[in-house]
Scaffold this motif. Structure first.
Motif, PDB file in Angstrom:
ATOM      1  N   ASP A  50       0.959  -1.431   0.122  1.00  0.00           N
ATOM      2  CA  ASP A  50      -0.094  -0.044   0.094  1.00  0.00           C
ATOM      3  C   ASP A  50       0.824   1.207   0.061  1.00  0.00           C
ATOM      4  N   GLU A  51       0.174   2.311   0.031  1.00  0.00           N
ATOM      5  CA  GLU A  51       1.103   3.701   0.005  1.00  0.00           C
ATOM      6  C   GLU A  51       2.090   3.873   1.198  1.00  0.00           C
ATOM      7  N   SER A  52       1.798   3.189   2.474  1.00  0.00           N
ATOM      8  CA  SER A  52       2.806   3.231   3.340  1.00  0.00           C
ATOM      9  C   SER A  52       4.020   2.326   3.300  1.00  0.00           C
ATOM     10  N   GLY A  53       4.032   1.307   2.141  1.00  0.00           N
ATOM     11  CA  GLY A  53       4.814   0.360   2.198  1.00  0.00           C
ATOM     12  C   GLY A  53       4.514  -0.710   2.807  1.00  0.00           C
ATOM     13  N   ARG A  54       3.407  -1.228   3.410  1.00  0.00           N
ATOM     14  CA  ARG A  54       3.067  -2.284   3.958  1.00  0.00           C
ATOM     15  C   ARG A  54       2.491  -3.368   3.136  1.00  0.00           C
ATOM     16  N   LEU A  55       3.171  -4.594   3.218  1.00  0.00           N
ATOM     17  CA  LEU A  55       2.786  -5.510   2.239  1.00  0.00           C
ATOM     18  C   LEU A  55       1.375  -6.247   2.759  1.00  0.00           C
ATOM     19  N   VAL A  56       0.412  -6.259   1.790  1.00  0.00           N
ATOM     20  CA  VAL A  56      -0.854  -6.451   1.681  1.00  0.00           C
ATOM     21  C   VAL A  56      -1.365  -7.516   0.896  1.00  0.00           C
ATOM     22  N   GLY A  57      -0.491  -8.115   0.060  1.00  0.00           N
ATOM     23  CA  GLY A  57      -0.934  -9.412  -0.796  1.00  0.00           C
ATOM     24  C   GLY A  57       0.244  -9.896  -1.426  1.00  0.00           C
ATOM     25  N   CYS A  58       0.171 -11.102  -2.030  1.00  0.00           N
ATOM     26  CA  CYS A  58       1.095 -11.858  -2.931  1.00  0.00           C
ATOM     27  C   CYS A  58       0.532 -12.722  -3.760  1.00  0.00           C
ATOM     28  N   GLY A  59       1.319 -13.167  -5.011  1.00  0.00           N
ATOM     29  CA  GLY A  59       0.778 -13.914  -5.857  1.00  0.00           C
ATOM     30  C   GLY A  59       1.963 -14.467  -6.773  1.00  0.00           C
ATOM     31  N   LYS A  60       2.003 -15.761  -7.128  1.00  0.00           N
ATOM     32  CA  LYS A  60       3.020 -16.469  -7.828  1.00  0.00           C
ATOM     33  C   LYS A  60       2.492 -16.853  -9.084  1.00  0.00           C
ATOM     34  N   PHE A  61       3.456 -16.752 -10.082  1.00  0.00           N
ATOM     35  CA  PHE A  61       3.315 -17.053 -11.448  1.00  0.00           C
ATOM     36  C   PHE A  61       4.348 -18.130 -11.623  1.00  0.00           C
TER      37      PHE A  61
END
Length: 286
Positions: A50-61
């Motif tokens: 997010d805008e603060s640099g907090r990780l909010v998600g992930c995904g793998k290809f």
């Protein structure tokens, strides 16, 4: 949009563990596969901030042996769901596929997860197959009847025709660790290389048995052919010898005879079926 994606870095794991804990508390495995995902050639583990640099998600290809792409480990924390994060991941997946010349992409979700299915359909994915999972604790003692005559297949050439013959009866996919591999000659090569392909020299019975990752936690029965009880006796014997806690089989929901055999051997169905969705983009071909 107040989110952006970037490739995962080695120091992201603690934050990603929190993402997974919040988004899929009943399905947490990132700590076990994180290094493998980071080093995956042709694949990418991406994170959303997010805008603060907090990780909010992930995904793998992930690239599968047949050249198709497998989209996995898509996680978004509940507070950010419905705000376009999943859409960003799909756009990145499609951009990666276009860059690499990948024309077929697939993913899976629960049959009741209408949000996940709807997001995939928004990007052109359609239903490819419905599957059902069964599992049982591995035996604490060896099976009463010993399974003899089994041996690992030594060459892809020996496994490829067996897998090809199973496609009509079993269906298009073989599942290990909820990774849906198309039944192709490329899978035969991988199965032999990884030591997953076994055949009974006396009866001709055949099975795929192993794990894509976390072999210490579960043994996955991806396919069984021939005498079903004989295959399952061998699988239980292997589970006992390897000292793993759980044996899992995910198979087409229509495979009633196999499901009956699984139940005879103490397996129980998982609460909900799974669906695999796929999309084809011939224009991505190089």
């Amino acid at each position: 949009m107040p989110f952006h994606l970037r490739p995962a870095q080695a120091n992201d794991l603690p934050a990603l563990q929190e993402v997974e804990k919040q988004s899929t508390p009943s399905l947490t495995y990132l700590p076990y596969v994180f290094e493998q995902f980071l080093r995956d050639p042709g694949g990418e583990l991406s994170v959303a901030e997010d805008e603060s640099g907090r990780l909010v998600g992930c995904g793998k290809f992930t690239r599968l042996p047949d050249g198709s792409a497998w989209l996995e480990t898509l996680r978004v924390i509940p507070a950010c769901q419905g705000q376009g994060v999943g859409k960003l991941f799909y756009e990145r997946f499609l951009d990666t596929a276009r860059t690499q010349g990948v024309t077929t992409l697939r993913m899976y979700t629960g049959v009741e997860n209408h949000t996940s299915r709807g997001l995939a359909e928004r990007f052109g994915f359609t239903l490819a197959e419905t599957l059902r999972g069964y599992r049982r604790p591995c035996p604490s003692e060896p099976p009463a009847l010993a399974a003899s005559g089994w041996h690992p297949l030594g060459t892809p050439a020996s496994a490829a025709p067996i897998l090809a013959a199973q496609r009509a009866a079993w269906g298009p996919f073989l599942v290990l660790n909820r990774t849906f591999y198309p039944l192709t000659s490329a899978l035969a090569e991988l199965a032999v290389e990884q030591g997953w392909a076994f055949q009974n020299a006396d009866s001709g019975d055949f099975c795929i048995l192993g794990a894509r990752f976390m072999p210490q936690q579960a043994l996955h029965l991806g396919l069984l052919s021939g005498n079903l009880d004989g295959c399952l006796t061998f699988a239980l014997q292997q589970a006992y010898q390897r000292s793993v806690p759980t044996l899992i089989c995910t198979l087409p929901a229509s495979a009633s005879a196999v499901q009956a055999a699984l139940i005879r051997h103490g397996f129980q169905p998982e609460p909900a079926d799974l669906i695999v969705m796929e999309a084809h983009f011939p224009e991505y071909a190089r």
